[in-house]
Design an enzyme around this catalytic site. Structure first.
Site, short mmCIF file in Angstrom:
data_model
loop_
_atom_site.label_atom_id
_atom_site.label_comp_id
_atom_site.label_asym_id
_atom_site.label_seq_id
_atom_site.Cartn_x
_atom_site.Cartn_y
_atom_site.Cartn_z
N ASP A 49 0.83 -1.21 0.00
CA ASP A 49 0.00 0.00 0.00
C ASP A 49 0.86 1.26 0.00
O ASP A 49 0.34 2.37 -0.11
CB ASP A 49 -1.00 0.00 1.15
CG ASP A 49 -0.36 -0.09 2.52
OD1 ASP A 49 0.89 -0.16 2.61
OD2 ASP A 49 -1.10 -0.11 3.52
N SER A 50 2.18 1.07 0.05
CA SER A 50 3.10 2.19 -0.16
C SER A 50 2.94 2.79 -1.54
O SER A 50 3.47 3.88 -1.81
CB SER A 50 4.55 1.74 0.05
OG SER A 50 4.83 0.56 -0.71
N ASP A 88 -1.01 -6.16 -0.31
CA ASP A 88 -1.42 -5.54 0.95
C ASP A 88 -2.93 -5.36 1.00
O ASP A 88 -3.56 -4.96 0.00
CB ASP A 88 -0.77 -4.17 1.10
CG ASP A 88 0.44 -4.18 2.02
OD1 ASP A 88 0.55 -5.09 2.86
OD2 ASP A 88 1.27 -3.26 1.89
N LYS A 118 -1.32 -9.47 2.77
CA LYS A 118 -0.63 -9.02 3.98
C LYS A 118 -1.53 -8.04 4.71
O LYS A 118 -2.17 -7.20 4.08
CB LYS A 118 0.70 -8.35 3.65
CG LYS A 118 1.48 -7.89 4.90
CD LYS A 118 2.88 -7.43 4.58
CE LYS A 118 2.92 -6.05 3.96
NZ LYS A 118 2.48 -4.99 4.92
N GLU A 120 -1.75 -5.62 8.57
CA GLU A 120 -1.03 -5.08 9.73
C GLU A 120 -1.76 -5.42 11.02
O GLU A 120 -3.00 -5.51 11.05
CB GLU A 120 -0.89 -3.56 9.60
CG GLU A 120 -0.05 -3.13 8.40
CD GLU A 120 0.12 -1.62 8.32
OE1 GLU A 120 -0.31 -0.92 9.27
OE2 GLU A 120 0.68 -1.14 7.32
N GLU A 187 8.76 -4.26 11.02
CA GLU A 187 9.18 -2.96 10.50
C GLU A 187 9.63 -2.02 11.61
O GLU A 187 8.94 -1.86 12.62
CB GLU A 187 8.05 -2.29 9.71
CG GLU A 187 8.44 -0.92 9.16
CD GLU A 187 7.47 -0.34 8.16
OE1 GLU A 187 7.72 0.79 7.69
OE2 GLU A 187 6.46 -1.01 7.85
#
Length: 275
Positions: A49-50, A88, A118, A120, A187
């Site tokens: 998502d960056s 993501d 993925k 978080e 991270e």
């Protein structure tokens, strides 16, 4: 059988089996052409998502939508052949309920044909991870600094650097592993803590600003290529493509303005008349 169909793509179980083995190489990609380049050298391609920062110029990843992730995930799958592609799950696509998470993950898998998602979060997301994995969705976890939580964190600062701050991060990592994730990203975490987590969990850890002891490493492609104006402390620049690209654009603009481009070799002559 075509050459492309004969190439076996890596799977989540392949990556899970790399615990304590050869380091896992992971980079981000959002386009078919960069995916083709990354695919030749990496075990995993992360459609992160960056892309909100890199492609769209957002200050955070919060504005990224599920449709944006699916669109770029499809591009990366078309451009790659052998790496495991992980997409993501963006902010707002999985936090409300386990059912919401499954609906979003199913869309990602069905519409991109990628191999895993993925998400978080640790302890609070463990039940969701277990729910997804029980229903055939391979999940990569993400603990430590979680960029989607920027509005509650306040800043992108490294985690676990003060006394007494390790326990919640360790609990998160343990919860992710026990919930059935096949691997996890760690991270921006203090190096000794990332090392301890790697030694204590049964699944591979992939570090980004974490520790060389992690089972693998990941970076944002544009950061390591020198395309980002600023990069975090944990990035090593393996190229400086930004100045090279700008010089090429400057040369093109100069040639257009001076009418040096296009030259005779770039235009089409008339075909000779038939006799």
């Amino acid at each position: 059988m075509s050459v492309q169909s004969a190439i076996r793509r890596r799977t989540a179980p392949d990556i899970r089996a790399r615990k304590n083995g050869d380091p896992i190489v992971m980079l981000t990609s959002y386009h078919a052409h960069t995916a083709a380049l990354v695919d030749r050298h990496c075990d995993v391609i992360l459609v992160g998502d960056s892309l909100g920062n890199v492609m769209h110029g957002f200050e955070t990843t919060v504005p990224v939508t599920l449709d944006m992730m699916i669109l770029q995930g499809r591009a990366v799958m078309r451009g790659s052949q052998q790496a495991l592609v992980v997409v993501d799950m963006p902010f707002g696509s999985y936090e409300a309920s386990k059912e919401q998470a499954f609906h979003s993950a199913a869309r990602i898998l069905k519409e991109t044909l990628c191999g895993a998602v993925k998400l978080e979060g640790g302890v609070k997301m463990a039940e969701t991870i277990a729910f997804l994995t029980a229903r055939g969705v391979p999940v990569m976890g993400h603990v430590g600094l979680t960029p989607q939580s920027i509005n509650t964190l306040g800043s992108f600062r490294a985690q676990g650097r003060e006394e007494g701050t390790w326990r919640p991060i360790e609990d998160d990592a343990r919860a992710v592993a026990e919930a059935g994730a096949f691997s996890m990203v760690i991270e921006a975490v203090a190096e000794p803590l990332a090392r301890k987590i790697t030694e204590s969990v049964a699944i591979p850890t992939i570090g980004i600003g974490a520790s060389p002891a992690c089972d693998g490493q990941v970076l944002v492609l544009e950061d390591m290529l020198g395309l980002s104006p600023r990069a975090p402390k944990f990035v090593r620049r393996y190229g400086e493509l930004g100045p090279m690209i700008e010089a090429a654009i400057e040369g093109y603009a100069r040639d257009v303005r001076s009418r040096a481009f296009p030259g005779p070799e770039h235009v089409y002559a008339m075909k000779p008349k038939a006799s």
